[in-house]
Motif scaffolding. Structure first.
Motif, PDB file in Angstrom:
ATOM      1  N   LYS A   1      17.910  -7.154  15.131  1.00  0.00           N
ATOM      2  CA  LYS A   1      17.072  -8.339  15.332  1.00  0.00           C
ATOM      3  C   LYS A   1      16.476  -8.364  16.735  1.00  0.00           C
ATOM      4  CE  LYS A   1      19.390 -11.457  12.113  1.00  0.00           C
ATOM      5  NZ  LYS A   1      20.184 -12.695  11.993  1.00  0.00           N
TER       6      LYS A   1
ATOM      7  N   TYR B   1       9.780  -8.873  13.700  1.00  0.00           N
ATOM      8  CA  TYR B   1      10.935  -9.732  13.986  1.00  0.00           C
ATOM      9  C   TYR B   1      11.444 -10.395  12.726  1.00  0.00           C
ATOM     10  CZ  TYR B   1      10.573  -9.396  19.035  1.00  0.00           C
ATOM     11  OH  TYR B   1      10.579  -8.923  20.312  1.00  0.00           O
ATOM     12  N   GLU B   2      12.780 -10.553  12.645  1.00  0.00           N
ATOM     13  CA  GLU B   2      13.384 -11.390  11.613  1.00  0.00           C
ATOM     14  C   GLU B   2      13.074 -12.838  11.998  1.00  0.00           C
ATOM     15  OE1 GLU B   2      15.964 -10.314   9.190  1.00  0.00           O
ATOM     16  OE2 GLU B   2      15.137  -8.321   9.583  1.00  0.00           O
ATOM     17  N   GLU B   3      13.030 -13.725  11.022  1.00  0.00           N
ATOM     18  CA  GLU B   3      12.664 -15.120  11.315  1.00  0.00           C
ATOM     19  C   GLU B   3      13.592 -15.785  12.319  1.00  0.00           C
ATOM     20  OE1 GLU B   3      12.123 -17.782   8.044  1.00  0.00           O
ATOM     21  OE2 GLU B   3      10.330 -16.654   7.468  1.00  0.00           O
ATOM     22  N   ASP B   4      14.922 -15.497  12.216  1.00  0.00           N
ATOM     23  CA  ASP B   4      15.885 -16.182  13.085  1.00  0.00           C
ATOM     24  C   ASP B   4      16.252 -15.341  14.312  1.00  0.00           C
ATOM     25  OD1 ASP B   4      17.126 -14.183  11.759  1.00  0.00           O
ATOM     26  OD2 ASP B   4      18.985 -15.287  11.382  1.00  0.00           O
TER      27      ASP B   4
ATOM     28  N   ASP C   1       7.234 -20.682  20.722  1.00  0.00           N
ATOM     29  CA  ASP C   1       6.989 -20.188  19.375  1.00  0.00           C
ATOM     30  C   ASP C   1       5.513 -20.288  18.975  1.00  0.00           C
ATOM     31  OD1 ASP C   1       9.509 -19.405  19.054  1.00  0.00           O
ATOM     32  OD2 ASP C   1      10.175 -21.102  17.832  1.00  0.00           O
TER      33      ASP C   1
END
Ligand code: ADP
Ligand code: MG
Length: 202
Positions: A120, A182-185, A201
């Motif tokens: 991540k 990127y992963e969302e979290d 963001d």
């Protein structure tokens, strides 16, 4: 390569396929040529190619001692050892930071190789502390599988959400910053003020 008389910590890092294990093996072989007594450790969980040997993606290998945790590195040290090499050091518990520091203070040359970021792109386990206490840091690029640029990220291409997923080219690809997705979290770990997050963001 600088030579530290009073012990030293070298950290070799960056993404999967960047050549960390090759570089570790190169340094191990040169220490062996210099007739320095060396022990090589790896976390017992890394059984990708071999239960015992440290093996690179280019099939170079060197015998090692798999250990279950950081304290086992200290417990398995032999009196004559001068150089300690540890591969896949990101998999160790945080105690490895103190173990490595203690070894350097006792005069050992400690060579560590590990992933600085997980899939991540979050700093991996004890790596931030190890990088901070290192005398010398070598960051090596891989090659982005999409565009051929220098790659600094390990993209997971399988669906698993586990931080530790042992795998090869079927599970991971080296990617440059532009082609890393990127992963969302992936930023959720950063301790930001609530009002700062929406600005970042955006
Ligand atoms: P690491 O320990 O950093 O995962 P290794 O030392 O095991 O890397 O393997 C590095 C070798 O992997 C390279 O010399 C090359 O032969 C091979 N390789 C495969 N894919 C890539 C890639 N995308 N970028 C660079 N090297 C790669
Ligand atoms: Mg490796």
């Amino acid at each position: 390569m600088p030579y530290f008389v009073y012990g030293s910590i070298e950290v070799i890092c960056w993404p999967m396929f960047s050549g960390k294990t090759e570089e570790l093996i190169l340094r191990v072989r040169r220490a062996q040529i210099a007739r320095q007594k060396i022990q090589i450790f790896k976390p017992a969980i890394d059984t990708r190619y071999d239960e015992v040997a440290v093996v690179s993606h280019s099939s170079q290998s060197v015998q090692s001692e798999p250990v279950a945790n950081s304290i086992d590195v200290l417990l398995n040290l032999k009196d004559s050892t001068r150089v300690v090499a540890i591969d896949e050091i990101q998999f160790f518990d945080n105690g490895i930071v103190e173990v490595v520091d203690k070894l350097a203070r006792r005069g050992f040359r400690v060579i560590c190789a590990g992933l600085d970021l997980d899939y991540k792109a979050i700093p991996f386990g004890p790596m931030p502390q190890l990088l901070a206490i290192a005398d010398e840091v070598t960051k090596i690029n891989a090659i982005c599988t999409i565009c051929g640029a220098p790659a600094t990220r390990s993209q997971r291409i399988s669906q698993s959400q586990e931080q530790v997923l042992l795998g090869e080219t079927d599970s991971y690809e080296a990617r440059c910053r532009g082609h890393y997705e990127y992963e969302e979290d992936s930023k959720a770990h950063l301790p930001l003020e609530e009002e700062v997050r929406p600005i970042l963001d955006n």
